[in-house]
Design a protein around this motif. Structure first.
Motif, mmCIF file in Angstrom:
data_model
loop_
_atom_site.group_PDB
_atom_site.id
_atom_site.type_symbol
_atom_site.label_atom_id
_atom_site.label_comp_id
_atom_site.label_asym_id
_atom_site.label_seq_id
_atom_site.Cartn_x
_atom_site.Cartn_y
_atom_site.Cartn_z
ATOM 1 N N GLY A 8 0.859 -1.175 0.000
ATOM 2 C CA GLY A 8 0.000 0.000 0.000
ATOM 3 C C GLY A 8 0.897 1.227 0.000
ATOM 4 N N ALA A 9 0.734 2.105 0.984
ATOM 5 C CA ALA A 9 1.530 3.335 1.079
ATOM 6 C C ALA A 9 2.745 3.172 1.975
ATOM 7 C CB ALA A 9 0.651 4.467 1.592
ATOM 8 N N VAL A 10 3.019 1.971 2.473
ATOM 9 C CA VAL A 10 4.128 1.727 3.393
ATOM 10 C C VAL A 10 5.272 1.046 2.642
ATOM 11 C CG1 VAL A 10 4.834 0.461 5.461
ATOM 12 C CG2 VAL A 10 2.566 1.517 5.357
ATOM 13 N N ALA A 11 6.500 1.513 2.870
ATOM 14 C CA ALA A 11 7.679 0.897 2.267
ATOM 15 C C ALA A 11 8.358 0.014 3.310
ATOM 16 C CB ALA A 11 8.640 1.960 1.767
ATOM 17 N N LEU A 12 8.675 -1.212 2.931
ATOM 18 C CA LEU A 12 9.328 -2.166 3.819
ATOM 19 C C LEU A 12 10.665 -2.558 3.204
ATOM 20 C CD1 LEU A 12 9.154 -4.101 6.290
ATOM 21 C CD2 LEU A 12 8.021 -5.740 4.759
ATOM 22 N N GLN A 13 11.755 -2.257 3.895
ATOM 23 C CA GLN A 13 13.087 -2.648 3.434
ATOM 24 C C GLN A 13 13.308 -4.117 3.780
ATOM 25 O OE1 GLN A 13 15.226 -0.768 1.607
ATOM 26 N NE2 GLN A 13 13.651 0.814 1.613
ATOM 27 N N LEU A 14 13.736 -4.905 2.804
ATOM 28 C CA LEU A 14 13.960 -6.337 2.992
ATOM 29 C C LEU A 14 15.446 -6.641 2.817
ATOM 30 C CD1 LEU A 14 11.045 -7.751 0.811
ATOM 31 C CD2 LEU A 14 11.024 -7.262 3.256
ATOM 32 N N ALA A 15 16.084 -7.089 3.874
ATOM 33 C CA ALA A 15 17.507 -7.422 3.799
ATOM 34 C C ALA A 15 17.756 -8.552 2.810
ATOM 35 C CB ALA A 15 18.028 -7.794 5.185
ATOM 36 N N SER A 16 16.868 -9.541 2.801
ATOM 37 C CA SER A 16 17.061 -10.707 1.940
ATOM 38 C C SER A 16 16.499 -10.509 0.535
ATOM 39 C CB SER A 16 16.386 -11.927 2.563
ATOM 40 O OG SER A 16 14.975 -11.761 2.548
ATOM 41 N N LEU A 42 -10.479 -2.007 1.482
ATOM 42 C CA LEU A 42 -9.861 -1.807 0.185
ATOM 43 C C LEU A 42 -8.753 -2.820 -0.042
ATOM 44 C CD1 LEU A 42 -9.597 2.089 0.205
ATOM 45 C CD2 LEU A 42 -11.256 0.666 -1.020
ATOM 46 N N PRO A 43 -8.516 -3.192 -1.291
ATOM 47 C CA PRO A 43 -7.414 -4.113 -1.588
ATOM 48 C C PRO A 43 -6.077 -3.502 -1.175
ATOM 49 C CG PRO A 43 -8.799 -3.774 -3.520
ATOM 50 C CD PRO A 43 -9.252 -2.799 -2.481
ATOM 51 N N VAL A 44 -5.117 -4.367 -0.892
ATOM 52 C CA VAL A 44 -3.755 -3.957 -0.572
ATOM 53 C C VAL A 44 -2.881 -4.402 -1.736
ATOM 54 C CG1 VAL A 44 -1.813 -4.287 0.994
ATOM 55 C CG2 VAL A 44 -4.140 -4.203 1.904
ATOM 56 N N THR A 45 -2.077 -3.484 -2.272
ATOM 57 C CA THR A 45 -1.191 -3.805 -3.380
ATOM 58 C C THR A 45 0.236 -3.917 -2.884
ATOM 59 O OG1 THR A 45 -2.635 -2.682 -4.961
ATOM 60 C CG2 THR A 45 -0.359 -3.047 -5.645
ATOM 61 N N LEU A 46 0.905 -4.997 -3.293
ATOM 62 C CA LEU A 46 2.320 -5.225 -2.997
ATOM 63 C C LEU A 46 3.082 -5.034 -4.297
ATOM 64 C CD1 LEU A 46 2.095 -8.589 -1.021
ATOM 65 C CD2 LEU A 46 1.854 -6.283 -0.128
ATOM 66 N N SER A 47 4.165 -4.274 -4.254
ATOM 67 C CA SER A 47 4.974 -4.052 -5.457
ATOM 68 C C SER A 47 6.369 -3.617 -5.042
ATOM 69 C CB SER A 47 4.334 -2.990 -6.348
ATOM 70 O OG SER A 47 4.346 -1.736 -5.700
ATOM 71 N N PRO A 48 7.341 -3.751 -5.971
ATOM 72 C CA PRO A 48 8.651 -3.175 -5.677
ATOM 73 C C PRO A 48 8.492 -1.663 -5.537
ATOM 74 C CG PRO A 48 8.766 -4.656 -7.562
ATOM 75 C CD PRO A 48 7.322 -4.443 -7.247
ATOM 76 N N CYS A 49 9.202 -1.064 -4.602
ATOM 77 C CA CYS A 49 9.078 0.382 -4.376
ATOM 78 C C CYS A 49 9.362 1.179 -5.641
ATOM 79 C CB CYS A 49 10.010 0.836 -3.265
ATOM 80 S SG CYS A 49 9.557 0.214 -1.641
ATOM 81 N N ALA A 69 8.697 0.436 -8.596
ATOM 82 C CA ALA A 69 7.655 0.264 -9.608
ATOM 83 C C ALA A 69 6.356 0.946 -9.209
ATOM 84 C CB ALA A 69 7.387 -1.219 -9.837
ATOM 85 N N VAL A 70 6.254 1.510 -8.017
ATOM 86 C CA VAL A 70 4.989 2.097 -7.545
ATOM 87 C C VAL A 70 4.473 3.157 -8.506
ATOM 88 C CG1 VAL A 70 3.932 3.491 -5.712
ATOM 89 C CG2 VAL A 70 5.361 1.543 -5.131
#
Length: 124
Positions: free
Chosen positions: A8-16, A110-117, A119-120
């Protein structure tokens, strides 16, 4: 190498650079898991695991039975995943990454969308 997943509107940094989505099928009430890799502009399905089959959730033709799961290698690259939350299922989705898990879509909304940051800005 780190990757960034927009939830959604939140960015999550993924180490892996990887995350797993787990949910319970709304009709068959069995567990489904998918492991995804975050690229610069796509999400790549690396593996799916299904605890059973039926009602639109048949294992892939190349799935193998491993420790009580139908396991398939991934064959999918997408710009984004959209998780619709009806509120009518037994649970939402569990998203796990870097040893931490969080639940998404447990209530109708509302739906939640997951995407690479990166590509938003490209998602309509």
């Amino acid at each position: 190498m780190t990757a960034c997943l927009a939830i959604g509107a939140v960015a999550l940094q993924l180490a892996s650079g990887d995350f797993t989505l787990r949910w319970t099928h709304s009709v068959e009430h069995v567990t489904w898991e998918e492991t995804w890799n975050v690229g610069a502009d796509t999400l790549r399905l690396d593996r799916s695991r299904i605890k059973g089959s039926g009602a639109g959730m048949e294992p892939a033709p190349d799935a193998t039975w491993q420790d009580g799961w139908w396991v398939s290698p991934g064959h999918l690259n997408v710009p984004a995943l959209t998780l619709a939350a009806s509120g009518a299922t037994t649970s939402g989705w569990t998203l796990c990454a870097d040893g931490d898990c969080r639940t998404l879509g447990t209530a109708s909304g509302l739906p939640v969308t997951l995407s690479p940051c990166d590509a938003v800005s490209q998602i309509p």
